[in-house]
Design a protein around this motif. Structure first.
Motif, PDB file in Angstrom:
ATOM      1  N   UNK A 198       0.783  -1.257   0.034  1.00 40.67           N
ATOM      2  CA  UNK A 198       0.067  -0.039  -0.122  1.00 40.67           C
ATOM      3  C   UNK A 198       0.724   1.177   0.056  1.00 40.67           C
ATOM      4  N   UNK A 199       0.644   2.054  -1.098  1.00 40.44           N
ATOM      5  CA  UNK A 199       1.397   3.440  -0.851  1.00 40.44           C
ATOM      6  C   UNK A 199       0.405   4.581  -1.051  1.00 40.44           C
ATOM      7  N   UNK A 246      -8.227   1.081   4.025  1.00 44.71           N
ATOM      8  CA  UNK A 246      -9.571   0.519   3.372  1.00 44.71           C
ATOM      9  C   UNK A 246      -8.923  -0.286   2.017  1.00 44.71           C
ATOM     10  N   UNK A 247      -7.863   0.367   1.269  1.00 46.50           N
ATOM     11  CA  UNK A 247      -7.392   0.009   0.227  1.00 46.50           C
ATOM     12  C   UNK A 247      -6.707  -1.468   0.461  1.00 46.50           C
ATOM     13  N   UNK A 248      -5.950  -1.232   1.557  1.00 42.71           N
ATOM     14  CA  UNK A 248      -5.170  -2.572   1.927  1.00 42.71           C
ATOM     15  C   UNK A 248      -6.231  -3.785   2.177  1.00 42.71           C
ATOM     16  N   UNK A 249      -7.151  -3.590   2.699  1.00 43.65           N
ATOM     17  CA  UNK A 249      -8.081  -4.427   3.054  1.00 43.65           C
ATOM     18  C   UNK A 249      -8.637  -4.955   1.750  1.00 43.65           C
ATOM     19  N   UNK A 250      -9.092  -4.228   0.700  1.00 42.24           N
ATOM     20  CA  UNK A 250      -9.488  -4.781  -0.372  1.00 42.24           C
ATOM     21  C   UNK A 250      -8.345  -5.594  -1.123  1.00 42.24           C
ATOM     22  N   UNK A 251      -7.225  -5.335  -0.794  1.00 41.49           N
ATOM     23  CA  UNK A 251      -6.171  -6.243  -1.564  1.00 41.49           C
ATOM     24  C   UNK A 251      -6.207  -7.416  -0.819  1.00 41.49           C
TER      25      UNK A 251
END
Length: 710
Positions: A198-199, A246-251
């Motif tokens: 995640x960046x 949130x974006x890391x969770x989607x990954x």
């Protein structure tokens, strides 16, 4: 012409060493500034006082030809480890050999206070500097300098909607099924052993869906798994805005049976680049760190398979988008094997609303950005009006003008927050679906590069919107299962067909030896959502010729209209509305296919053009591979060319190499050493269609790395 290359390694390998005008005016007119200074840096200079320090980048002329190096690594079929080490070492050596003179100058100027700080980079040959305007003029006049650009303040692609969402005991988020991630889970491909990055705004390292997946909790030093450029002493992942969590969770998120991530068994690392000063320098620092988090070029398990980015550069330097450090840095990331995925942005629906750097196209998948569809409804999935559109501002003609590359679920996507869960809407929620898909496919194909995996997702995306690639959906919505089959080299064949959202069994395509379709048997499941819709069945040849097999026009009753096929055997179940079965036989040979090779990609299309209820059209496409023999699926003749990895590998002193050819061919199978010198021919004659195993005996050769091509 088919050509494929593999690498084989002998035991007791030898050690390989990889070589591969000073002004002081109170007011400055920008037209008198030296060349090579970007427009926005010029503006900063004009606005500054002589004693003000400006942060900027200096890109040196002498840089690694990363495109050529990448090309060579593909030519020799380099392993992921060899590729990463070669790229990183080459970049480091170039920076070390060329930055000395300018660094000495900067050190001298630090003594006078004209330079406050500087930072050297090797990911591309550039230096970040904080200095007064007169230093910029000094540097711009040097012959070893290519470009100077402002260290601009960036912004992230902020979500356009938020909805509260609670915990769930057992759940799989709908978007994960839309992209068919669950089909890979069912065969054991869950992202195990893979790593995503995640960046973003950081990650809450204590979230129950993510804490046990952080690589820092799995044996790695914290500084190999967490980066905060503005707070180097931060030793545990935190988030300032919910966005990165949130974006890391989607990954990769999962808590118990509550699955929110595409690759629920993958681990993650993160860089907190957006909070406390969202500068370009933060992101360049993060990219370089991602290529070598542990500072050891001999290890690659610390390097992420995919980096998810949800940020943009709102200002544009004079000279366009195809210059500057973004170009060379993203090329280096790709060459190292990493897939970099960007959100397209939330400035739609106008044209050319995708911002820098994701509005560039250096090839089909660089720079890869993702549009936002609503995956919470039945297909066809509508694009969100806020999703940014293309075309690209630079890149080239044809497909390189289209943006985004693909689309994925990004509307009302439930995932982790700093505390609990919530549903966000934006392309920032779409891009991690792609990054997670890369991790899944990397588990199945660990020797494939990030570029190759992104290409698979690109070519197999489900078409939406206007037929073909467009500037709204790109190629369409990603399909993990189709990309898996694409990389496997086993696309759908008879008795093994996948069509999304309806049941379809494609029984047999019979082709006579003259290469003419003689019989098509197909069972179609429920497709129409209204009794007034039109439906067509068609097939497209490898050459692109498409023929309608059968048509049914709207209204009640069985009203089949077709002059090419006798579809009298087609029997509607009730009232002319599918499901129905039909055996479509041509009244005369399809001369339109005469003389075309039967080997290649054929598309069977179900085109459902609805005229009521939803008023939308759906295209379902499948791909079949076959050759020019009768009764495919009932023979042992290979259907495509392949050259497999030798076994065993490493070996001593002999190993077996298998290859297949679908028709009589002249086969040349040659072994080369690491320098490209031919050392042995294993085949150099005509072969009948079939599968062959040959033995490579290296007892008379030195230990080392060898490559073979067919």
């Amino acid at each position: 012409m088919f050509k494929k290359k593999q690498q084989l390694t002998l035991f007791f390998m030898k050690k390989i060493i990889i070589l591969t005008l000073i002004l002081s005016f109170c007011q400055i007119n920008s037209q008198f500034l030296p060349k090579g200074i970007s427009g926005r840096l010029q503006n900063a200079i004009v606005s500054a006082k002589p004693e003000n320090h400006i942060r900027f980048f200096v890109l040196l002329k002498d840089r690694v030809d990363i495109e050529r190096l990448d090309e060579e690594l593909y030519r020799i079929n380099a392993s992921p480890e060899f590729r990463a080490k070669t790229v990183i070492t080459s970049l480091m050596q170039k920076a070390s050999a060329t930055q000395g003179p300018i660094v000495e100058y900067l050190k001298e100027q630090m003594q006078t206070g004209r330079v406050r700080n500087f930072q050297q980079y090797w990911i591309s040959n550039f230096i970040w500097i904080e200095a007064v305007p007169s230093v910029i003029f000094d540097i711009a006049s040097r012959t070893d300098i290519d470009e100077l650009d402002l260290d601009a303040e960036l912004d992230y692609d902020r979500p356009v909607a938020f909805e509260p969402a609670g915990d769930k005991t057992e759940s799989v988020e709908p978007g994960l099924r839309v992209i068919n991630a669950h089909l890979l889970w069912q065969i054991g491909i869950t992202g195990s052993g893979r790593l995503v990055m995640s960046e973003d705004t950081g990650v809450n390292g204590n979230h129950p869906s993510l804490n046990y997946k952080w690589r820092g909790n799995n044996g790695a030093q914290w500084y190999h798994a967490w980066l905060d450029p503005t707070n180097p002493n931060s030793n545990f992942p935190v988030d300032c805005d919910n966005h990165g969590t949130h974006t890391t969770g989607i990954m990769t998120g999962r808590a118990g049976s509550d699955t929110i991530g595409v690759a629920p068994d993958a681990q993650w690392i993160a860089a907190r680049t957006i909070c406390s000063g969202n500068s370009t320098n933060n992101h360049m620092y993060a990219f370089q760190w991602a290529m070598n988090p542990d500072s050891n070029v001999n290890t690659t398990n610390d390097m992420p398979d995919a980096v998810n980015c949800s940020w943009h550069d709102p200002s544009q330097p004079v000279g366009g988008d195809c210059t500057g450090i973004y170009v060379s840095v993203l090329a280096a990331m790709e060459a190292a094997g990493i897939a970099v995925v960007f959100s397209a942005g939330n400035s739609g629906p106008g044209a050319s609303t995708i911002t820098r750097p994701k509005n560039m196209n250096a090839n089909l998948v660089r720079v890869f950005c993702v549009g936002n569809i609503n995956g919470n409804v039945s297909p066809p999935y509508p694009i969100n009006s806020s999703s940014s559109r293309g075309p690209a501002n630079c890149g080239g003609p044809g497909k390189l003008l289209f943006k985004p590359e693909v689309s994925a679920p990004g509307t009302s996507v439930r995932s982790a927050l700093i505390s609990g869960y919530g549903s966000l809407t934006g392309t920032s929620m779409a891009s991690p679906h792609v990054a997670g898909a890369v991790a899944l496919l990397k588990q199945a194909f660990p020797n494939r590069t990030g570029k190759e995996i992104l290409e698979a997702l690109y070519w197999t995306a489900i078409d939406h919107g206007s037929p073909g690639e467009d500037n709204t959906y790109g190629m369409g919505v990603i399909d993990c299962w189709a990309a898996y089959r694409y990389l496997l080299g086993q696309p759908c064949r008879t008795q093994d067909i996948l069509i999304r959202d309806n049941q379809t069994n494609y029984d047999t395509v019979f082709v006579n030896k003259a290469g003419i379709i003689t019989d098509v048997n197909v069972t179609i499941g429920t497709i129409l959502h209204s009794r007034t819709g039109d439906i067509e069945f068609s097939i497209k040849s490898p050459a692109g010729t498409e023929v309608i097999l059968a048509s049914r026009r709207g209204g009640s009753g069985a009203n089949y209209i077709n002059t090419t096929f006798n579809d009298s055997a087609a029997t509607p179940i009730s009232g002319g509305t599918p499901p129905f079965t039909g055996s479509f036989r041509p009244e005369s040979p399809l001369s339109v296919f005469n003389g075309q090779s039967m080997l290649g990609e054929w598309i069977f299309r179900v085109n459902d053009n609805q005229t009521s209820d939803t008023g939308r059209a759906m295209n379902y496409c499948i791909t079949i591979y076959h050759n020019n023999i009768v009764g495919i699926g009932n023979n042992n003749i290979p259907v495509y060319y392949s050259l497999e990895q030798n076994y065993p590998n490493p070996f001593n002193p002999s190993t077996s190499i298998r290859y297949t050819i679908p028709k009589e061919s002249f086969v040349k199978l040659t072994v080369y050493d690491i320098s490209g010198r031919e050392v042995m021919k294993l085949s150099d004659d005509f072969k009948q269609a079939g599968t062959y195993d040959v033995i490579f005996n290296a007892s008379n050769l030195s230990s080392g790395i060898y490559f073979y091509t067919m």
